[in-house]
Design a protein around this motif. Structure first.
Motif, PDB file in Angstrom:
ATOM      1  N   GLN A 191       0.824  -1.210   0.000  1.00 41.00           N
ATOM      2  CA  GLN A 191       0.000   0.000   0.000  1.00 41.00           C
ATOM      3  C   GLN A 191       0.861   1.264   0.000  1.00 41.00           C
ATOM      4  O   GLN A 191       0.559   2.242  -0.692  1.00 41.00           O
ATOM      5  CB  GLN A 191      -0.925  -0.007   1.221  1.00 41.00           C
ATOM      6  CG  GLN A 191      -1.979  -1.108   1.189  1.00 41.00           C
ATOM      7  CD  GLN A 191      -2.755  -1.212   2.491  1.00 41.00           C
ATOM      8  OE1 GLN A 191      -2.888  -0.240   3.231  1.00 41.00           O
ATOM      9  NE2 GLN A 191      -3.266  -2.399   2.783  1.00 41.00           N
ATOM     10  N   ILE A 192       1.954   1.253   0.764  1.00 44.92           N
ATOM     11  CA  ILE A 192       2.840   2.419   0.812  1.00 44.92           C
ATOM     12  C   ILE A 192       3.491   2.653  -0.544  1.00 44.92           C
ATOM     13  O   ILE A 192       3.554   3.791  -1.038  1.00 44.92           O
ATOM     14  CB  ILE A 192       3.909   2.235   1.904  1.00 44.92           C
ATOM     15  CG1 ILE A 192       3.257   2.254   3.295  1.00 44.92           C
ATOM     16  CG2 ILE A 192       4.970   3.334   1.821  1.00 44.92           C
ATOM     17  CD1 ILE A 192       4.192   1.838   4.417  1.00 44.92           C
TER      18      ILE A 192
ATOM     19  N   TYR B  67      13.254   1.332  -1.011  1.00 45.50           N
ATOM     20  CA  TYR B  67      12.343   2.458  -0.776  1.00 45.50           C
ATOM     21  C   TYR B  67      12.960   3.755  -1.279  1.00 45.50           C
ATOM     22  O   TYR B  67      12.266   4.596  -1.877  1.00 45.50           O
ATOM     23  CB  TYR B  67      12.007   2.574   0.707  1.00 45.50           C
ATOM     24  CG  TYR B  67      11.025   3.691   0.990  1.00 45.50           C
ATOM     25  CD1 TYR B  67       9.683   3.573   0.626  1.00 45.50           C
ATOM     26  CD2 TYR B  67      11.449   4.871   1.593  1.00 45.50           C
ATOM     27  CE1 TYR B  67       8.791   4.600   0.862  1.00 45.50           C
ATOM     28  CE2 TYR B  67      10.555   5.899   1.841  1.00 45.50           C
ATOM     29  CZ  TYR B  67       9.226   5.768   1.469  1.00 45.50           C
ATOM     30  OH  TYR B  67       8.347   6.786   1.700  1.00 45.50           O
TER      31      TYR B  67
ATOM     32  N   ARG C  46       1.148   4.253  -2.870  1.00 48.00           N
ATOM     33  CA  ARG C  46       0.958   5.672  -2.552  1.00 48.00           C
ATOM     34  C   ARG C  46       2.123   6.501  -3.087  1.00 48.00           C
ATOM     35  O   ARG C  46       1.923   7.624  -3.583  1.00 48.00           O
ATOM     36  CB  ARG C  46       0.802   5.873  -1.042  1.00 48.00           C
ATOM     37  CG  ARG C  46      -0.449   5.225  -0.458  1.00 48.00           C
ATOM     38  CD  ARG C  46      -0.607   5.533   1.025  1.00 48.00           C
ATOM     39  NE  ARG C  46      -1.014   6.914   1.239  1.00 48.00           N
ATOM     40  CZ  ARG C  46      -2.269   7.337   1.217  1.00 48.00           C
ATOM     41  NH1 ARG C  46      -3.263   6.477   0.986  1.00 48.00           N
ATOM     42  NH2 ARG C  46      -2.544   8.609   1.424  1.00 48.00           N
TER      43      ARG C  46
ATOM     44  N   VAL D 138       2.428   9.662   2.206  1.00 49.42           N
ATOM     45  CA  VAL D 138       2.907   8.408   2.800  1.00 49.42           C
ATOM     46  C   VAL D 138       2.793   8.509   4.319  1.00 49.42           C
ATOM     47  O   VAL D 138       3.190   9.518   4.900  1.00 49.42           O
ATOM     48  CB  VAL D 138       4.369   8.140   2.392  1.00 49.42           C
ATOM     49  CG1 VAL D 138       4.920   6.924   3.118  1.00 49.42           C
ATOM     50  CG2 VAL D 138       4.468   7.954   0.886  1.00 49.42           C
TER      51      VAL D 138
ATOM     52  N   VAL E 299       2.473   3.705  10.613  1.00 46.05           N
ATOM     53  CA  VAL E 299       2.584   2.349  10.070  1.00 46.05           C
ATOM     54  C   VAL E 299       2.659   1.333  11.212  1.00 46.05           C
ATOM     55  O   VAL E 299       2.003   0.284  11.171  1.00 46.05           O
ATOM     56  CB  VAL E 299       3.826   2.224   9.159  1.00 46.05           C
ATOM     57  CG1 VAL E 299       4.010   0.774   8.704  1.00 46.05           C
ATOM     58  CG2 VAL E 299       3.689   3.137   7.945  1.00 46.05           C
TER      59      VAL E 299
END
Length: 311
Positions: A72-73, A157, A76, A83, A89
């Motif tokens: 999901q992150i 990331y 986004r 975020v 989270v």
């Protein structure tokens, strides 16, 4: 239109192969006896086996929740949406873990009827207790904080955040390729193309310890990607494991020999699986007693099918 068949379609995956090596009886329960167990008119054994198959344990539930939230992150980030913070989270993961615990102790009747839609923890089901072991809870708390912090610091990331330099393919969806008319299933966490360096990157998030099988898993993914997108050189594919609890990552530059090895693994594995078929064309299994139980108590202690094997 969905067609009810007496036997499942023969397919292959690395997880299926590992199950066969671990315990043939569990293999039979997972891939044959539980078939059609979700149907209301299924026989009692199929329903019971399917229900037990859907049981999870605290570590697996934690890993599943973390994977879902990472997906999901990433989505986004790709869509330029806000975020959540690390604290948000962590709170969300705790919420899902707590909900799974509550469902396990208070909603067993709902899980019995709809096991796919409710959580049942192995630790609760077989202990008949309303408490989780303190040692496991403490271990998950440590993993939780480390995994979230290390995710935001991870190489993947950071790369994903540079959207202009990346082309995203797709994530977390079942895919398959075929070999000898048998579907080989692969589930990749994240795939993107690094446009600056003209290379493909396959990422697998890990919430557990390193394993010798990690490279084989990613080699299978690379083989799929090479075939699907007609990538000429395997050197254009980078495979990466992100070990979130440890805060490390490992990248592999595969060779053609790696792909040959994983294809060889599949061939040997399929030959072994077919030994337990009464009718290969129908994928009809041998009787359940032809699938021997393994003899290591510590493996049985973690198995979902204890009540079938040791009734």
């Amino acid at each position: 239109m969905f067609e009810v068949k007496p036997y499942p379609e023969l397919s292959w995956s690395l997880s299926r192969h590992k199950t066969m090596l671990t315990c043939l009886r569990k293999y039979a329960y997972d891939y044959y006896v539980s078939h059609n167990g979700w149907l209301k008119n299924a026989d009692s054994l199929a329903r019971q086996t399917y229900r037990l198959k859907k049981m999870t344990n605290l570590e697996m539930h934690f890993g599943s929740v973390v994977h879902d939230l990472i997906y999901q992150i990433i989505q986004r980030v790709i869509r330029n949406q806000k975020v959540p913070s690390q604290e948000e989270v962590i709170d969300e993961i705790r919420h899902h873990l707590n909900r799974g615990f509550v469902e396990s102790i208070k909603k067993e009747h709902l899980w019995n009827n709809r096991p796919k839609h409710y959580t049942m923890l192995h630790e609760i089901y077989y202990s008949q207790s309303n408490q989780l072991p303190d040692s496991k809870v403490e271990k998950i708390n440590v993993r939780l904080n480390a995994a979230v912090e290390n995710f935001f610091k991870s190489k993947t990331y950071i790369e994903v955040s540079k959207q202009d330099e990346m082309e995203f393919i797709d994530s977390e969806s079942f895919r398959h390729m075929k070999a000898d008319d048998v579907k080989i299933f692969v589930v990749m966490d994240l795939v993107y193309k690094d446009l600056q360096n003209n290379r493909w990157v396959i990422v697998d998030w890990k919430t557990g310890k390193k394993s010798e099988e990690d490279r084989h898993q990613l080699a299978l993914y690379a083989l799929y990607l090479k075939q699907k997108y007609n990538i000429q050189s395997i050197e254009d594919i980078i495979i990466r494991n992100e070990y979130l609890v440890e805060g490390t990552h490992v990248e592999y530059q595969l060779t053609e020999q790696d792909l040959i090895n994983v294809q060889h693994l599949y061939q040997i594995s399929m030959e072994e699986m077919k030994k337990y078929l009464a009718d290969e064309k129908k994928n009809e299994p041998l009787p359940i007693h032809e699938f021997p139980m393994q003899e290591k108590p510590h493996i049985c202690a973690r198995c979902n099918y204890q009540e079938l094997c040791f009734s």
